[in-house]
Each structure stands twice: as structure tokens, then as C-alpha cells.
Design a protein around this motif. Structure first.
Motif, mmCIF file in Angstrom:
data_model
loop_
_atom_site.group_PDB
_atom_site.id
_atom_site.type_symbol
_atom_site.label_atom_id
_atom_site.label_comp_id
_atom_site.label_asym_id
_atom_site.label_seq_id
_atom_site.Cartn_x
_atom_site.Cartn_y
_atom_site.Cartn_z
ATOM 1 N N HIS A 37 23.705 30.091 9.320
ATOM 2 C CA HIS A 37 22.965 31.318 9.024
ATOM 3 C C HIS A 37 21.796 31.125 8.055
ATOM 4 C CE1 HIS A 37 26.202 33.392 11.089
ATOM 5 N NE2 HIS A 37 27.076 32.820 10.281
ATOM 6 N N GLY A 38 21.629 29.929 7.524
ATOM 7 C CA GLY A 38 20.531 29.685 6.588
ATOM 8 C C GLY A 38 20.739 30.304 5.219
ATOM 9 N N ASP A 39 21.991 30.570 4.855
ATOM 10 C CA ASP A 39 22.283 31.123 3.528
ATOM 11 C C ASP A 39 21.927 30.102 2.457
ATOM 12 O OD1 ASP A 39 23.326 33.262 4.959
ATOM 13 O OD2 ASP A 39 25.402 32.602 4.723
ATOM 14 N N LEU A 40 21.678 30.576 1.256
ATOM 15 C CA LEU A 40 21.270 29.709 0.153
ATOM 16 C C LEU A 40 22.438 29.452 -0.792
ATOM 17 C CD1 LEU A 40 18.954 28.255 -1.390
ATOM 18 C CD2 LEU A 40 18.676 30.397 -2.665
ATOM 19 N N ARG A 41 22.806 28.185 -0.923
ATOM 20 C CA ARG A 41 23.837 27.791 -1.887
ATOM 21 C C ARG A 41 23.188 27.721 -3.271
ATOM 22 N NH1 ARG A 41 28.423 23.961 -0.978
ATOM 23 N NH2 ARG A 41 27.594 24.101 1.119
ATOM 24 N N VAL A 42 23.822 28.378 -4.233
ATOM 25 C CA VAL A 42 23.360 28.268 -5.620
ATOM 26 C C VAL A 42 23.905 26.953 -6.150
ATOM 27 C CG1 VAL A 42 23.425 29.271 -7.926
ATOM 28 C CG2 VAL A 42 23.205 30.759 -5.917
ATOM 29 N N GLU A 43 23.017 25.978 -6.275
ATOM 30 C CA GLU A 43 23.409 24.642 -6.749
ATOM 31 C C GLU A 43 23.591 24.664 -8.260
ATOM 32 O OE1 GLU A 43 24.253 21.993 -5.125
ATOM 33 O OE2 GLU A 43 23.597 22.528 -3.107
ATOM 34 N N GLN A 44 24.714 24.159 -8.708
ATOM 35 C CA GLN A 44 24.993 24.082 -10.134
ATOM 36 C C GLN A 44 24.714 22.664 -10.635
ATOM 37 O OE1 GLN A 44 25.437 26.593 -11.969
ATOM 38 N NE2 GLN A 44 25.983 28.167 -10.492
ATOM 39 N N HIS A 45 24.384 22.540 -11.912
ATOM 40 C CA HIS A 45 24.070 21.234 -12.495
ATOM 41 C C HIS A 45 25.287 20.332 -12.600
ATOM 42 C CE1 HIS A 45 20.275 23.004 -13.044
ATOM 43 N NE2 HIS A 45 20.430 23.485 -14.251
ATOM 44 N N ASP A 46 26.449 20.912 -12.813
ATOM 45 C CA ASP A 46 27.666 20.113 -12.966
ATOM 46 C C ASP A 46 28.828 20.842 -12.294
ATOM 47 O OD1 ASP A 46 29.827 18.546 -13.758
ATOM 48 O OD2 ASP A 46 29.105 18.305 -15.811
ATOM 49 N N TRP A 47 29.210 20.356 -11.118
ATOM 50 C CA TRP A 47 30.296 20.966 -10.358
ATOM 51 C C TRP A 47 31.664 20.589 -10.915
ATOM 52 C CZ3 TRP A 47 29.209 24.797 -7.281
ATOM 53 C CH2 TRP A 47 27.977 24.843 -6.623
ATOM 54 N N MET A 48 31.759 19.497 -11.649
ATOM 55 C CA MET A 48 33.060 19.033 -12.141
ATOM 56 C C MET A 48 33.447 19.626 -13.492
ATOM 57 S SD MET A 48 33.914 17.364 -9.571
ATOM 58 C CE MET A 48 35.467 16.736 -10.161
ATOM 59 N N ARG A 49 32.457 19.888 -14.345
ATOM 60 C CA ARG A 49 32.705 20.477 -15.664
ATOM 61 C C ARG A 49 31.861 21.750 -15.795
ATOM 62 N NH1 ARG A 49 32.421 15.237 -16.229
ATOM 63 N NH2 ARG A 49 30.308 15.152 -17.022
ATOM 64 N N PRO A 50 32.297 22.804 -15.131
ATOM 65 C CA PRO A 50 31.500 24.032 -15.109
ATOM 66 C C PRO A 50 31.483 24.746 -16.459
ATOM 67 C CG PRO A 50 33.598 24.402 -14.028
ATOM 68 C CD PRO A 50 33.542 22.934 -14.370
ATOM 69 N N LEU A 51 30.297 25.074 -16.912
ATOM 70 C CA LEU A 51 30.130 25.857 -18.131
ATOM 71 C C LEU A 51 29.651 27.247 -17.736
ATOM 72 C CD1 LEU A 51 28.354 23.170 -20.348
ATOM 73 C CD2 LEU A 51 30.783 23.797 -20.331
ATOM 74 N N ARG A 52 30.355 28.261 -18.202
ATOM 75 C CA ARG A 52 30.071 29.635 -17.784
ATOM 76 C C ARG A 52 28.616 30.028 -18.051
ATOM 77 N NH1 ARG A 52 34.174 34.426 -19.204
ATOM 78 N NH2 ARG A 52 33.854 33.703 -21.314
ATOM 79 N N GLY A 53 28.103 29.680 -19.212
ATOM 80 C CA GLY A 53 26.720 30.036 -19.539
ATOM 81 C C GLY A 53 25.717 29.338 -18.636
ATOM 82 N N ASP A 54 25.939 28.062 -18.358
ATOM 83 C CA ASP A 54 25.041 27.310 -17.475
ATOM 84 C C ASP A 54 25.078 27.870 -16.056
ATOM 85 O OD1 ASP A 54 24.511 25.712 -19.647
ATOM 86 O OD2 ASP A 54 25.513 23.927 -18.859
ATOM 87 N N TRP A 55 26.284 28.134 -15.559
ATOM 88 C CA TRP A 55 26.417 28.658 -14.200
ATOM 89 C C TRP A 55 25.786 30.046 -14.093
ATOM 90 C CZ3 TRP A 55 30.886 27.380 -10.469
ATOM 91 C CH2 TRP A 55 31.062 25.988 -10.394
ATOM 92 N N SER A 56 25.951 30.865 -15.105
ATOM 93 C CA SER A 56 25.345 32.207 -15.101
ATOM 94 C C SER A 56 23.823 32.115 -15.123
ATOM 95 C CB SER A 56 25.829 33.020 -16.309
ATOM 96 O OG SER A 56 27.189 33.358 -16.172
ATOM 97 N N ALA A 57 23.294 31.178 -15.905
ATOM 98 C CA ALA A 57 21.840 30.998 -15.966
ATOM 99 C C ALA A 57 21.281 30.574 -14.607
ATOM 100 C CB ALA A 57 21.474 29.971 -17.044
ATOM 101 N N ARG A 58 21.976 29.676 -13.923
ATOM 102 C CA ARG A 58 21.529 29.244 -12.580
ATOM 103 C C ARG A 58 21.551 30.409 -11.601
ATOM 104 N NH1 ARG A 58 18.718 27.279 -10.280
ATOM 105 N NH2 ARG A 58 19.837 26.542 -8.473
ATOM 106 N N LEU A 59 22.601 31.218 -11.660
ATOM 107 C CA LEU A 59 22.666 32.375 -10.773
ATOM 108 C C LEU A 59 21.522 33.339 -11.074
ATOM 109 C CD1 LEU A 59 23.920 34.073 -8.584
ATOM 110 C CD2 LEU A 59 25.643 34.853 -10.240
ATOM 111 N N GLU A 60 21.257 33.567 -12.337
ATOM 112 C CA GLU A 60 20.152 34.450 -12.729
ATOM 113 C C GLU A 60 18.828 33.935 -12.166
ATOM 114 O OE1 GLU A 60 18.606 37.792 -15.144
ATOM 115 O OE2 GLU A 60 20.507 37.295 -14.197
#
Length: 190
Positions: A37-60
Motif C-alpha cells: 500500500h505504500g505506507d510510511l514506516r516511521v524509522e527509529q534511530h535505535d530499535w533495540m534500546r528504544p527511548l520514549r523521548g527519541d521515539w516521540s520526537a521521530r513521530l513528531e
């Protein structure tokens, strides 16, 4: 000079895929949807050690980059991310809806140890329509906890029956039932 206004349909929302811890692999429905469907994956900087603030910033960043409205298709930790992001973002008005699939219970001791920094789970109502779908045999979240998260977030709850964590191991493939739920949610205008 005669000017006419033409009614144009509202822009279709951009689907943002929000994988959980360790990302979604090749057989996962999110990966299949990205391809089909061509959906966009929100790529995170670190998939193994997720930091809530970092993940929220990427989503923003991705919500702001979208030219129009968005709809979230979140899995596992991605569901917890949606709640955390919505609690502080000033851009929730861009979200048409959220499909929240198999949230992980990050308040459970074993998961809290694996993925620190995400508890307590944000429990305030989401400012956009949401649907939470979970299996009653998910090893990462008791069915009662999934139902409680849905209630706290103001999300409609769908019981998926037996399906585990609703991931690649669940054998969902392109998961047409999930896609239909997402499509219905993205048309929701309340």
C-alpha cells in the motif's frame, strides 16, 4: 467574471506505520502493508534500546512532514508510543485516527526490565478516534490489560480471539481484516 467553487474530496490520510521494539520483520503485516500500500514506516534511530523521548520526537517529525492528515497503524510498543506522543504533541489535530494492535504491557515487570523508561504507560484519552485490537492469548499483554488500555485511551476494543501478539508468527500475511479496520477508521470524522 463567473467563479465557481468546486468541492474537492478531503485528502486521503497518509498511513504512518509505528512498529514496536526491534522493528517489524519481513513477514509482519506492517512490512507487507508498506510494500502493498505504500505506507510510511516511521524509522527509529535505535530499535533495540528504544527511548520514549527519541521515539516521540521521530513521530513528531513525520507527522509534521506529512502534507495532510495522517492515520497511525501501530503495533506493540508503537501503541504505547501513540499515547505518549499524543499527551504532549501540539499536532494531534493532524491525526485522523489510530489502529492500535497488540499493545505491550510495559508496566509488567519482565517487560519493564527489557524496555525501561516506558512505564508508567500514559493513560489519558486520545484526542482522535482509535481502535485497539488484541488477542486474548497475547504473551506480552493480558487480555484484561488490553481492554483497560482501550478504555483509558477512549478506543473501541476488538477482541481478535486467539492470535498471539498479532505479528508475523500469527500468520496474518497481508491481514485484510486489519486493513479494513484501518480504512474504516481513516474515514471516521468524529
Amino acid at each position: 467574471m463567473n467563479t465557481r467553487t468546486v468541492d474537492t474530496p478531503a485528502a486521503a490520510p497518509r498511513v504512518l506505520l509505528l512498529p514496536g521494539w526491534q522493528n517489524s520483520g519481513p513477514g509482519h503485516w506492517q512490512t507487507v502493508w508498506e510494500t502493498l500500500h505504500g505506507d510510511l514506516r516511521v524509522e527509529q534511530h535505535d530499535w533495540m534500546r528504544p527511548l520514549r523521548g527519541d521515539w516521540s520526537a521521530r513521530l513528531e517529525e513525520e507527522v509534521l512532514a506529512a502534507p495532510g492528515p495522517v492515520v497511525f497503524a501501530a503495533h506493540s510498543l508503537g501503541c504505547i508510543l501513540v499515547a505518549a506522543w499524543a499527551a504532549h504533541s501540539r499536532n494531534t489535530h493532524k491525526v485522523r485516527g489510530a489502529l492500535l494492535v497488540a499493545p505491550g504491557d510495559l508496566e509488567r515487570e519482565d517487560l519493564h526490565q527489557l524496555i525501561p523508561g516506558w512505564a508508567p504507560i500514559v493513560r489519558q484519552p486520545l484526542p482522535f478516534p482509535a481502535l485497539l485490537i488484541a488477542a486474548n492469548d497475547d504473551p506480552y499483554c493480558d487480555a484484561a490489560r488490553s481492554r483497560q488500555m482501550a478504555a483509558d485511551w477512549g478506543a473501541r476494543f476488538v477482541d481478535a480471539g486467539r492470535g498471539g501478539h498479532l505479528n508475523a508468527e500469527s500468520g496474518l500475511g497481508d491481514w485484510p481484516e486489519g486493513r479494513q479496520l484501518l480504512n474504516d477508521l481513516s474515514k471516521d470524522t468524529h
